[in-house]
Design an enzyme around this catalytic site. Structure first.
Site, PDB file in Angstrom:
ATOM      1  N   HIS A  80      -0.067  -8.122   1.853  1.00 21.39           N
ATOM      2  CA  HIS A  80       0.367  -7.111   2.814  1.00 21.39           C
ATOM      3  C   HIS A  80       1.522  -6.261   2.288  1.00 21.39           C
ATOM      4  CE1 HIS A  80       0.752  -5.370   6.800  1.00 21.39           C
ATOM      5  NE2 HIS A  80       2.047  -5.657   6.818  1.00 21.39           N
ATOM      6  N   SER A 113       2.732  -1.093   6.933  1.00 19.47           N
ATOM      7  CA  SER A 113       2.550  -1.909   8.130  1.00 19.47           C
ATOM      8  C   SER A 113       2.702  -1.037   9.386  1.00 19.47           C
ATOM      9  CB  SER A 113       3.542  -3.078   8.106  1.00 19.47           C
ATOM     10  OG  SER A 113       3.182  -4.070   9.025  1.00 19.47           O
ATOM     11  N   ASP A 149      -4.587  -9.236   2.285  1.00 24.30           N
ATOM     12  CA  ASP A 149      -3.612  -9.075   3.364  1.00 24.30           C
ATOM     13  C   ASP A 149      -3.872 -10.125   4.433  1.00 24.30           C
ATOM     14  OD1 ASP A 149      -1.975  -8.227   5.433  1.00 24.30           O
ATOM     15  OD2 ASP A 149      -2.556  -6.129   5.300  1.00 24.30           O
TER      16      ASP A 149
END
Length: 355
Positions: free
Chosen positions: A297, A172, A266
């Site tokens: 994700h 991320s 995601d």
């Protein structure tokens, strides 16, 4: 430098605990209940934190072995020890080990479960916080790459770390930082990018005389799902808009190798698009894409439960991460094996004793 910025340095007289040094160390969450892990050895199960910053279930930890039997001692040799880098665990093994910096995302804080598992595979791992931890700023306002450069240099100076290069793994926001490190820091020779972006978002990046402006978050576009969770996928603008070209991370400057790991389900943002945009700027031989249909994700090590919705520090409601249980589990098992092989290929073999 001002401490108001997220990754600004602080004087060495200010005590901090922004990083944890792990060399095959027993993680504090390891319990004693026998279990079986996908890496082919019995281990133990205990609740663990996840990359969203909260507990996400049961994790198969590693079995007892000499790799895990480590003494409590200073992580840094005397000439490197400062109050900024606190003592932690050292492996009983002689080393030297290939070094890896481990970064997480928008939850902030210090998250260590992946670092501990990488250490069990024979890597020397620095779990590095860059905001919302101890004396670091509570919110991320600016990324100062010199902070990460200092961490890389300190890691490589440790007598149990085998240079000359090191690896970085990030998910991320941490993947965004990892790609920036690979683009600017010659010490970084192997980068694992997990569901990140290829542009600066929300925070300016500064490094010496370089300043990369961010694409703003369009928080007014957030969607509330039927269960009251936040779907942030529309918060990110289309990076292909020419107006945002100055915010691109200069991936064409990467001198090492990058492994892009993407979950096609995601729900945080279009990570596959970001991976493809970064790869388009790079020579083909410097990058590789692993793309997993149905994965969300939070692609974590094997046996981590699917975390498709969870609370996250700093958000008023749970956040949607996406993912389908079976596809996500398969992606985690396969990608972990690929990540270990990738790091060994480009950093050299890890310790011969592995769990």
């Amino acid at each position: 430098m001002s401490r108001a910025n997220a990754s600004r340095r602080v004087p060495s007289s200010v005590p901090t605990r922004r990083a944890r040094w792990i060399l095959g160390a027993t993680p504090p969450w390891a319990a004693a209940t026998p279990a079986s892990g996908p890496w082919g050895s019995s281990g133990s199960c205990s609740p663990t934190p996840s990359s969203d910053g909260w507990s996400s279930g049961m994790w198969p930890a590693a079995p007892s072995s000499s790799v895990w039997r480590s003494s409590m001692a200073s992580a840094w040799s005397p000439d490197l020890r400062t109050s900024r880098w606190p003592p932690a665990w050292l492996s009983g093994g002689p080393g030297p080990f290939p070094g890896v910096i481990d970064l997480f995302g928008g939850a902030g804080g210090l998250i260590e479960f992946r670092a501990g598992l990488l250490a069990s595979q024979g890597f020397a791992v620095l779990a590095l916080a860059f905001f919302a931890y101890d004396d670091l700023p509570r919110t991320l306002t600016q990324l100062d790459l010199e902070y990460f450069e200092e961490a890389a240099e300190l890691l490589l100076r440790h007598p149990k770390v085998r240079g000359p290069g090191l690896g970085v793994i990030g998910v991320s926001k941490g993947a965004e930082v990892a790609l920036a490190m690979a683009s600017f820091l010659p010490q970084v020779v192997a980068t694992v990018w997990i569901n990140g972006t290829a542009f600066l978002h929300g925070n300016t990046l500064v490094y010496k005389d370089v300043r990369i402006p961010p694409i703003p978050y369009y928080t007014e576009r957030v969607i509330f799902t039927e269960v009251g969770a936040l779907d942030n996928s529309a918060v990110f603008a289309d990076p292909r808009d020419p107006a945002y070209s100055a915010s691109a991370i200069p991936a064409e400057k990467v001198r090492g190798k990058v492994l892009f790991v993407v979950g096609e389900a995601d729900r945080s943002f279009n990570s596959k698009l970001f991976a493809e945009l970064a790869m388009a700027r790079m020579p083909q031989e410097r990058c590789r894409l692993l793309s997993y249909p149905g994965a969300g994700h939070l692609i974590e090590p094997p046996c981590s439960p699917l975390c498709s919705i969870s609370s996250m520090r700093g958000t008023p409601c749970p956040v949607v991460w996406g993912g389908e249980a079976q596809a996500h589990a398969k992606a985690q098992e396969h990608s972990w094996q690929e990540i270990i092989q990738f790091l060994e290929l480009h950093l050299g073999p890890a310790a011969t004793m592995k769990l």
